[in-house]
Enzyme design. Structure first.
Site, PDB file in Angstrom:
ATOM      1  N   CYS A  43       0.950  -1.078   0.046  1.00 61.62           N
ATOM      2  CA  CYS A  43       0.058  -0.054  -0.009  1.00 61.62           C
ATOM      3  C   CYS A  43       0.989   1.132   0.080  1.00 61.62           C
ATOM      4  O   CYS A  43       1.837   1.344   0.725  1.00 61.62           O
ATOM      5  CB  CYS A  43      -0.805   0.173   1.270  1.00 61.62           C
ATOM      6  SG  CYS A  43      -2.123   1.343   1.523  1.00 61.62           S
ATOM      7  N   SER A  85      -6.111  14.274   5.676  1.00 64.58           N
ATOM      8  CA  SER A  85      -7.278  13.737   5.787  1.00 64.58           C
ATOM      9  C   SER A  85      -8.013  14.291   4.571  1.00 64.58           C
ATOM     10  O   SER A  85      -7.428  15.146   3.879  1.00 64.58           O
ATOM     11  CB  SER A  85      -7.895  13.894   6.842  1.00 64.58           C
ATOM     12  OG  SER A  85      -8.397  15.157   7.029  1.00 64.58           O
ATOM     13  N   HIS A 140       3.749   8.230   6.983  1.00 68.04           N
ATOM     14  CA  HIS A 140       2.985   8.069   5.913  1.00 68.04           C
ATOM     15  C   HIS A 140       1.758   8.689   5.646  1.00 68.04           C
ATOM     16  O   HIS A 140       0.942   8.705   4.768  1.00 68.04           O
ATOM     17  CB  HIS A 140       2.781   6.552   5.844  1.00 68.04           C
ATOM     18  CG  HIS A 140       1.434   5.874   6.567  1.00 68.04           C
ATOM     19  ND1 HIS A 140       1.285   6.332   7.738  1.00 68.04           N
ATOM     20  CD2 HIS A 140       0.508   5.051   5.807  1.00 68.04           C
ATOM     21  CE1 HIS A 140       0.160   5.597   7.969  1.00 68.04           C
ATOM     22  NE2 HIS A 140      -0.340   4.908   7.094  1.00 68.04           N
ATOM     23  N   HIS A 169      -8.146   4.555   1.252  1.00 65.09           N
ATOM     24  CA  HIS A 169      -7.714   4.781  -0.128  1.00 65.09           C
ATOM     25  C   HIS A 169      -8.691   5.901  -1.016  1.00 65.09           C
ATOM     26  O   HIS A 169      -9.814   5.961  -0.674  1.00 65.09           O
ATOM     27  CB  HIS A 169      -7.816   3.519  -0.934  1.00 65.09           C
ATOM     28  CG  HIS A 169      -6.888   2.163  -0.350  1.00 65.09           C
ATOM     29  ND1 HIS A 169      -7.011   1.138  -0.979  1.00 65.09           N
ATOM     30  CD2 HIS A 169      -5.902   2.390   0.407  1.00 65.09           C
ATOM     31  CE1 HIS A 169      -6.465   0.367  -0.342  1.00 65.09           C
ATOM     32  NE2 HIS A 169      -5.564   1.061   0.835  1.00 65.09           N
ATOM     33  N   PHE A 170      -7.920   6.634  -1.841  1.00 61.77           N
ATOM     34  CA  PHE A 170      -8.381   7.900  -2.358  1.00 61.77           C
ATOM     35  C   PHE A 170      -7.667   8.204  -3.514  1.00 61.77           C
ATOM     36  O   PHE A 170      -6.744   7.770  -3.840  1.00 61.77           O
ATOM     37  CB  PHE A 170      -8.436   8.985  -1.474  1.00 61.77           C
ATOM     38  CG  PHE A 170      -7.041   9.506  -0.882  1.00 61.77           C
ATOM     39  CD1 PHE A 170      -6.264  10.437  -1.778  1.00 61.77           C
ATOM     40  CD2 PHE A 170      -6.610   9.210   0.302  1.00 61.77           C
ATOM     41  CE1 PHE A 170      -4.914  10.802  -1.485  1.00 61.77           C
ATOM     42  CE2 PHE A 170      -5.295   9.469   0.651  1.00 61.77           C
ATOM     43  CZ  PHE A 170      -4.848  10.354  -0.064  1.00 61.77           C
ATOM     44  N   ILE A 171      -8.434   8.918  -4.196  1.00 62.55           N
ATOM     45  CA  ILE A 171      -7.876   9.696  -5.468  1.00 62.55           C
ATOM     46  C   ILE A 171      -8.310  11.240  -5.319  1.00 62.55           C
ATOM     47  O   ILE A 171      -9.257  11.502  -4.786  1.00 62.55           O
ATOM     48  CB  ILE A 171      -8.417   9.345  -6.829  1.00 62.55           C
ATOM     49  CG1 ILE A 171      -7.968   7.883  -7.125  1.00 62.55           C
ATOM     50  CG2 ILE A 171      -7.839  10.234  -7.850  1.00 62.55           C
ATOM     51  CD1 ILE A 171      -9.031   7.340  -8.241  1.00 62.55           C
ATOM     52  N   GLU A 172      -7.028  12.329  -5.405  1.00 62.61           N
ATOM     53  CA  GLU A 172      -7.415  13.507  -5.255  1.00 62.61           C
ATOM     54  C   GLU A 172      -6.663  14.244  -6.426  1.00 62.61           C
ATOM     55  O   GLU A 172      -5.683  14.090  -6.974  1.00 62.61           O
ATOM     56  CB  GLU A 172      -6.931  13.944  -3.959  1.00 62.61           C
ATOM     57  CG  GLU A 172      -7.546  13.295  -2.550  1.00 62.61           C
ATOM     58  CD  GLU A 172      -6.909  13.965  -1.250  1.00 62.61           C
ATOM     59  OE1 GLU A 172      -7.737  13.737  -0.359  1.00 62.61           O
ATOM     60  OE2 GLU A 172      -5.664  14.676  -1.428  1.00 62.61           O
ATOM     61  N   GLY A 202      -2.359   9.743  10.332  1.00 69.03           N
ATOM     62  CA  GLY A 202      -2.690   8.775  11.335  1.00 69.03           C
ATOM     63  C   GLY A 202      -3.974   9.073  11.943  1.00 69.03           C
ATOM     64  O   GLY A 202      -4.175  10.188  12.455  1.00 69.03           O
TER      65      GLY A 202
END
Length: 401
Positions: free
Chosen positions: A80, A308, A330, A166-169, A333
């Site tokens: 990941c 976030s 990473h 998990h995301f796309i930005e 948190g």
């Protein structure tokens, strides 16, 4: 200056735990103490400022081991990590409303449990992965029984997002340049590989002489067949995760091109793991370094630290701090569990905390609300000895699974 404190494990074979934050709870400290009792830890354990309680091993920990690997420390989302690249577009060139861009990406990139209807990855990507995977599954046929439609599923999931955090930005940096950033891993097959070998390690631990302070810290020793097989499988899953992110980025670019002015990618492109294991040289020895929720931050190495859904993210450059094993956090948190977040917050809270971001704002993603995460600015302040900030990003669109 960043902050570091040292927790000395109270055990016969305990190693120090070097913690780069003051924001850590007692339950997480207890988990770290158990990890520090393992006899094969090299030098110490390093703990990043996004630290929080994890399953098996602490999230935000960097664990160097000699002649052994703990599968549960790597976890089930093997490989990941993050992928980010900068476009030569400015925010002023984006549409006033980003819904069409978000919809276009969601049509190209399956999210949650969905996968592509047809295999999208190129044969040049799939063929070497397939050959290596056959060697792994021939030795461990049980893997094939753990994933429905095994051969088609892992291939159709390349270029898909998954769920959870998990995301796309789409983000804008301090100079108003547009960035694409995504977070994903090794999907269903990575989970299967992780689960299979974690259980195998637990079974073998029952017949091994020597104390294991927690069943989830069961390990394989170098020289054993299981160790060799796990290394082969985990390296495969890490490469698969890397290719998954690369294919996803290709599909995102394909989706947004018709909706934006002509653009090019800049040289600033990063693809990095934050749940993985690899061999490295530290404190005079070649060791296996497991980063569970941490990224490598060698001297001048670029990395990605996301916040976030409603906070800033950062592109950083490593300082190669030896005490962190050349690592940093990473992300922000979590500061509370998903269950607690759903208890404390509702859909209206989510809408308020994600103002100005084109994203899902329904009750099903309340557990990803910004308030469930630590303050990213404080996390960054704790690790000034580990990295320097290159770019500060603010998302304007976020896709969650």
């Amino acid at each position: 200056m960043g902050i570091q404190k040292i927790l000395n494990a109270k055990a016969e074979y305990g190693v120090p735990v070097k913690i780069f934050t003051n924001d850590i709870d007692e339950e997480t400290l207890h988990q770290l103490r158990k990890m520090a009792q393992l006899q094969f830890i090299h030098s110490h354990i390093a703990v990043m400022p996004d630290v929080h309680l994890g399953k098996g091993a602490t999230v935000g920990s960097v664990i160097p081991t000699k002649n052994a690997i703990i599968p549960a420390a790597v976890g089930v989302d093997i490989g990941c990590g993050m992928n980010a690249l900068r476009l030569n577009l400015k925010g002023s060139q984006l549409p006033d409303h980003l819904g069409a861009l978000r919809n276009a990406i969601e049509r190209k990139v399956p999210v949650g449990f969905e996968m592509h209807q047809q295999i999208r990855a190129k044969a040049s990507t799939l063929s070497p992965l397939e050959k290596r995977l056959k060697i792994i599954t021939d030795k461990h046929p049980g893997l094939r029984r753990m994933l429905r439609n095994f051969d088609l599923t892992w291939q159709k999931q390349i270029g898909t997002l998954g769920g959870g955090n998990h995301f796309i930005e789409l983000c804008l940096d301090e100079s108003d340049f547009v960035w694409i950033m995504l977070h994903s891993g090794s999907r269903g097959l990575g989970n299967v590989i992780g689960t299979y070998f974690i259980e195998r390690a637990k079974k073998e631990a029952q017949h091994r002489f020597g104390h294991v302070p927690d069943q989830d810290l069961s390990y394989f020793t170098q020289g054993s067949a299981s160790f060799d097989d796990y290394v082969e499988a985990v390296l495969w899953a890490q490469e698969y995760a890397f290719e998954n992110r690369r294919e996803m980025m290709r599909l995102i670019l394909e989706a947004i091109r018709p909706l934006l002015p002509n653009f090019q990618m800049t040289k600033e492109a990063i693809n990095c793991h934050h749940n993985y294991v690899q061999q490295e040289w530290h404190y005079g020895e070649q060791v296996f370094v497991t980063r569970k929720g941490a990224i490598r931050a060698e001297v001048d190495e670029l990395g990605i630290i996301p916040g976030s859904m409603g906070a800033k993210s950062y592109i950083v450059r490593g300082k190669g701090n030896p005490e962190s094993f050349c690592s940093c956090s990473h992300g922000a948190g979590r500061k509370m569990s998903r269950t607690k977040a759903r208890q404390l917050f509702n859909q209206q809270d989510l809408i308020l905390q994600t103002q100005g971001v084109e994203c899902r704002k329904d009750k099903h993603v309340v557990d990803e609300i910004p308030a469930a995460y630590k303050d990213i600015d404080q996390v960054m302040a704790y690790q000034t000895d580990l990295i320097e900030i290159v770019h500060t990003l603010k998302q304007v669109m976020c896709i969650k699974g």
